[in-house]
Design a protein around this motif. Structure first.
Motif, PDB file in Angstrom:
ATOM      1  N   ASP A  10       6.673   0.690  -6.006  1.00 39.80           N
ATOM      2  CA  ASP A  10       7.400   1.030  -7.232  1.00 39.80           C
ATOM      3  C   ASP A  10       8.833   0.498  -7.201  1.00 39.80           C
ATOM      4  O   ASP A  10       9.345   0.014  -8.216  1.00 39.80           O
ATOM      5  N   MET A  11       9.490   0.598  -6.061  1.00 40.33           N
ATOM      6  CA  MET A  11      10.871   0.125  -5.954  1.00 40.33           C
ATOM      7  C   MET A  11      10.960  -1.384  -6.148  1.00 40.33           C
ATOM      8  O   MET A  11      11.837  -1.883  -6.869  1.00 40.33           O
ATOM      9  N   ILE A  12      10.056  -2.125  -5.523  1.00 37.35           N
ATOM     10  CA  ILE A  12      10.039  -3.585  -5.679  1.00 37.35           C
ATOM     11  C   ILE A  12       9.714  -3.956  -7.125  1.00 37.35           C
ATOM     12  O   ILE A  12      10.348  -4.835  -7.715  1.00 37.35           O
ATOM     13  N   ALA A  13       8.740  -3.270  -7.709  1.00 36.34           N
ATOM     14  CA  ALA A  13       8.356  -3.545  -9.098  1.00 36.34           C
ATOM     15  C   ALA A  13       9.524  -3.287 -10.043  1.00 36.34           C
ATOM     16  O   ALA A  13       9.797  -4.101 -10.936  1.00 36.34           O
ATOM     17  N   LEU A  14      10.231  -2.186  -9.855  1.00 35.29           N
ATOM     18  CA  LEU A  14      11.371  -1.864 -10.707  1.00 35.29           C
ATOM     19  C   LEU A  14      12.455  -2.935 -10.597  1.00 35.29           C
ATOM     20  O   LEU A  14      13.015  -3.377 -11.607  1.00 35.29           O
ATOM     21  N   PHE A  34      14.952  -5.237   3.577  1.00 32.34           N
ATOM     22  CA  PHE A  34      15.675  -6.411   3.100  1.00 32.34           C
ATOM     23  C   PHE A  34      16.566  -6.004   1.929  1.00 32.34           C
ATOM     24  O   PHE A  34      16.335  -4.987   1.287  1.00 32.34           O
ATOM     25  N   TYR A  35      17.573  -6.807   1.689  1.00 37.57           N
ATOM     26  CA  TYR A  35      18.475  -6.537   0.573  1.00 37.57           C
ATOM     27  C   TYR A  35      17.801  -6.927  -0.740  1.00 37.57           C
ATOM     28  O   TYR A  35      17.130  -7.969  -0.800  1.00 37.57           O
ATOM     29  N   PRO A  36      17.968  -6.142  -1.776  1.00 40.44           N
ATOM     30  CA  PRO A  36      17.390  -6.501  -3.080  1.00 40.44           C
ATOM     31  C   PRO A  36      17.797  -7.894  -3.544  1.00 40.44           C
ATOM     32  O   PRO A  36      16.990  -8.629  -4.109  1.00 40.44           O
ATOM     33  N   THR A  37      19.043  -8.284  -3.281  1.00 37.31           N
ATOM     34  CA  THR A  37      19.495  -9.610  -3.709  1.00 37.31           C
ATOM     35  C   THR A  37      18.727 -10.724  -3.000  1.00 37.31           C
ATOM     36  O   THR A  37      18.496 -11.785  -3.582  1.00 37.31           O
ATOM     37  N   ASP A  56       0.806  -1.220   0.000  1.00 32.35           N
ATOM     38  CA  ASP A  56       0.000   0.000   0.000  1.00 32.35           C
ATOM     39  C   ASP A  56       0.844   1.277   0.000  1.00 32.35           C
ATOM     40  O   ASP A  56       0.337   2.347  -0.269  1.00 32.35           O
ATOM     41  N   ASP A  57       2.139   1.159   0.239  1.00 33.52           N
ATOM     42  CA  ASP A  57       3.038   2.306   0.136  1.00 33.52           C
ATOM     43  C   ASP A  57       3.538   2.375  -1.309  1.00 33.52           C
ATOM     44  O   ASP A  57       4.286   1.502  -1.767  1.00 33.52           O
TER      45      ASP A  57
END
Length: 118
Positions: A22-26, A107-110, A16-17
């Protein structure tokens, strides 16, 4: 003759944020996922029914009547082989369904990409 696009796995991101979503989707799009963004579980459940994604990432706390754990349960009932990750700044108050992974924010993107690739 046109060139066909290579197959891209579909992921549903439920957060909901808007900035976090957007960051996760990217991140997932850069890893060759087609991404469907949803801000609530009700919209995400429709996307799951219609698009049959291979990966779902959802926050625990969501606006609407369903939380992320309930959405994870719904997704695993519909598609038992779907990879599902629940994220939150706090541990979920109820048990996660079998096969559902939990990542604590931040969490780390990796780490997320490793879960997406399982």
């Amino acid at each position: 003759m046109g060139r066909s696009k290579p197959f891209r796995a579909t992921a549903v991101v439920v957060e909901d944020d808007a900035i976090q979503r957007d960051m996760i989707a990217l991140l997932l799009e850069e890893s060759e996922f087609e991404v469907i963004q949803c801000e609530d579980a009700e919209t995400a459940s429709l996307a799951i029914k219609m698009r049959h994604p291979s990966f779902l990432i959802t926050d625990v706390r969501l606006s609407g009547k369903m939380d992320g754990v309930q959405l994870a349960r719904f997704a695993r009932q519909q598609y038992p082989s779907m990879r599902v990750v629940v994220i939150s700044g706090q541990a979920p108050s109820s048990a996660l369904p079998d096969g559902v992974r939990f990542l604590s924010k931040p969490f780390y993107p990796t780490t997320l990409l490793r879960e997406a690739a399982r």
